[in-house]
Design an enzyme around this catalytic site. Structure first.
Site, PDB file in Angstrom:
ATOM      1  N   HIS A  14      49.092  84.711  85.235  1.00 22.11           N
ATOM      2  CA  HIS A  14      49.441  83.759  84.181  1.00 22.11           C
ATOM      3  C   HIS A  14      50.953  83.639  84.084  1.00 22.11           C
ATOM      4  O   HIS A  14      51.697  84.380  84.715  1.00 22.11           O
ATOM      5  CB  HIS A  14      48.847  84.181  82.829  1.00 22.11           C
ATOM      6  CG  HIS A  14      49.452  85.407  82.221  1.00 22.11           C
ATOM      7  ND1 HIS A  14      49.092  85.887  80.989  1.00 22.11           N
ATOM      8  CD2 HIS A  14      50.387  86.272  82.674  1.00 22.11           C
ATOM      9  CE1 HIS A  14      49.791  86.970  80.712  1.00 22.11           C
ATOM     10  NE2 HIS A  14      50.579  87.235  81.719  1.00 22.11           N
ATOM     11  N   CYS A  33      58.398  86.269  81.659  1.00 25.09           N
ATOM     12  CA  CYS A  33      57.011  85.782  81.658  1.00 25.09           C
ATOM     13  C   CYS A  33      56.937  84.256  81.764  1.00 25.09           C
ATOM     14  O   CYS A  33      55.851  83.706  81.921  1.00 25.09           O
ATOM     15  CB  CYS A  33      56.291  86.234  80.396  1.00 25.09           C
ATOM     16  SG  CYS A  33      56.049  87.997  80.335  1.00 25.09           S
ATOM     17  N   HIS A  39      52.597  85.796  87.308  1.00 28.76           N
ATOM     18  CA  HIS A  39      52.515  87.206  87.684  1.00 28.76           C
ATOM     19  C   HIS A  39      51.130  87.682  87.276  1.00 28.76           C
ATOM     20  O   HIS A  39      50.469  87.055  86.451  1.00 28.76           O
ATOM     21  CB  HIS A  39      53.615  88.017  86.988  1.00 28.76           C
ATOM     22  CG  HIS A  39      53.520  87.957  85.493  1.00 28.76           C
ATOM     23  ND1 HIS A  39      54.096  86.950  84.761  1.00 28.76           N
ATOM     24  CD2 HIS A  39      52.877  88.739  84.611  1.00 28.76           C
ATOM     25  CE1 HIS A  39      53.825  87.129  83.480  1.00 28.76           C
ATOM     26  NE2 HIS A  39      53.075  88.208  83.368  1.00 28.76           N
ATOM     27  N   HIS A  41      47.959  90.544  86.219  1.00 30.26           N
ATOM     28  CA  HIS A  41      47.572  91.722  85.447  1.00 30.26           C
ATOM     29  C   HIS A  41      46.166  92.127  85.854  1.00 30.26           C
ATOM     30  O   HIS A  41      45.351  91.279  86.228  1.00 30.26           O
ATOM     31  CB  HIS A  41      47.545  91.419  83.947  1.00 30.26           C
ATOM     32  CG  HIS A  41      48.885  91.155  83.363  1.00 30.26           C
ATOM     33  ND1 HIS A  41      49.787  92.153  83.072  1.00 30.26           N
ATOM     34  CD2 HIS A  41      49.495  89.993  83.023  1.00 30.26           C
ATOM     35  CE1 HIS A  41      50.890  91.621  82.571  1.00 30.26           C
ATOM     36  NE2 HIS A  41      50.740  90.305  82.529  1.00 30.26           N
ATOM     37  N   ASP A  79      38.182  85.917  86.737  1.00 29.57           N
ATOM     38  CA  ASP A  79      38.587  86.923  87.726  1.00 29.57           C
ATOM     39  C   ASP A  79      39.228  86.252  88.942  1.00 29.57           C
ATOM     40  O   ASP A  79      38.681  85.280  89.484  1.00 29.57           O
ATOM     41  CB  ASP A  79      37.364  87.752  88.158  1.00 29.57           C
ATOM     42  CG  ASP A  79      37.775  88.984  88.954  1.00 29.57           C
ATOM     43  OD1 ASP A  79      38.894  89.496  88.767  1.00 29.57           O
ATOM     44  OD2 ASP A  79      36.945  89.435  89.772  1.00 29.57           O
ATOM     45  N   HIS A  80      40.392  86.774  89.335  1.00 28.00           N
ATOM     46  CA  HIS A  80      41.146  86.232  90.472  1.00 28.00           C
ATOM     47  C   HIS A  80      41.513  84.758  90.290  1.00 28.00           C
ATOM     48  O   HIS A  80      41.527  83.989  91.245  1.00 28.00           O
ATOM     49  CB  HIS A  80      40.399  86.462  91.801  1.00 28.00           C
ATOM     50  CG  HIS A  80      40.437  87.893  92.223  1.00 28.00           C
ATOM     51  ND1 HIS A  80      39.617  88.856  91.660  1.00 28.00           N
ATOM     52  CD2 HIS A  80      41.217  88.546  93.109  1.00 28.00           C
ATOM     53  CE1 HIS A  80      39.896  90.024  92.198  1.00 28.00           C
ATOM     54  NE2 HIS A  80      40.865  89.880  93.072  1.00 28.00           N
ATOM     55  N   GLU A 122      45.800  94.427  78.333  1.00 25.74           N
ATOM     56  CA  GLU A 122      46.624  93.835  79.378  1.00 25.74           C
ATOM     57  C   GLU A 122      47.227  94.945  80.238  1.00 25.74           C
ATOM     58  O   GLU A 122      47.366  94.811  81.450  1.00 25.74           O
ATOM     59  CB  GLU A 122      47.735  92.967  78.768  1.00 25.74           C
ATOM     60  CG  GLU A 122      48.557  92.250  79.816  1.00 25.74           C
ATOM     61  CD  GLU A 122      49.634  91.363  79.222  1.00 25.74           C
ATOM     62  OE1 GLU A 122      49.311  90.216  78.890  1.00 25.74           O
ATOM     63  OE2 GLU A 122      50.773  91.825  79.083  1.00 25.74           O
TER      64      GLU A 122
HETATM   65 ZN   LIG Z   1      51.874  88.784  81.820  1.00 27.28          ZN
END
Ligand SMILES: [Zn+2]
Length: 133
Positions: A14, A33, A39, A41, A79-80, A122
């Site tokens: 995100h 961010c 990037h 998580h 997911d992914h 997160e």
């Molecule tokens: Zn982040």
């Protein structure tokens, strides 16, 4: 009342960006961010149901069913994925941990009448709780 929690993990990318703000303001507010390349998580999701034990099964809900619902309603969606670009809910809503938890609640609530709480990590040290409303 008894509480049953199932954990699931997913990975997603995100970035934080508010289209109503200037590029400078986005950078000031969101720092690193706000990089539109995103990037990733590894999120840990905990879904808690609250209910009474069914005397016939000894369970609140069949945990196989819960696993299948999480896979279909949440993991298949997130997911992914690059959340900002691939999940329509985050086209205009910033995919913060808070907003992802709210969206997961929205996805699961119609399928899980006993839904009590969404907890979304997160990182190991940062999580949010959402109980609807
Ligand atoms: Zn982040």
């Amino acid at each position: 009342m008894i509480y049953v929690t199932r954990r699931a993990e997913f990975s997603a990318a995100h970035y934080y960006h508010n289209p109503d703000l200037s590029p400078e303001e986005n950078r000031r507010l969101f720092g690193k961010c706000s990089n539109p390349n995103g990037h990733g998580h590894n999120y840990t999701l905990e879904v808690t149901l609250a209910g009474e034990v069914d005397p016939k099964t000894g369970m609140v809900l069949d945990l196989k069913d819960l696993k299948a619902i999480l896979e279909k309603e949440v993991l298949a969606v997130m997911d992914h994925k690059f959340l900002n670009k691939e999940v329509p809910a985050f086209e205009r809503t910033i995919p913060t941990t808070e907003n992802i938890a709210v969206e997961i609640w929205r996805l699961l609530e119609p399928k899980l009448p006993h839904l009590h709480r969404i907890r979304l990590y997160e990182t190991e040290d940062l999580y949010v709780d959402y109980c609807g409303g």
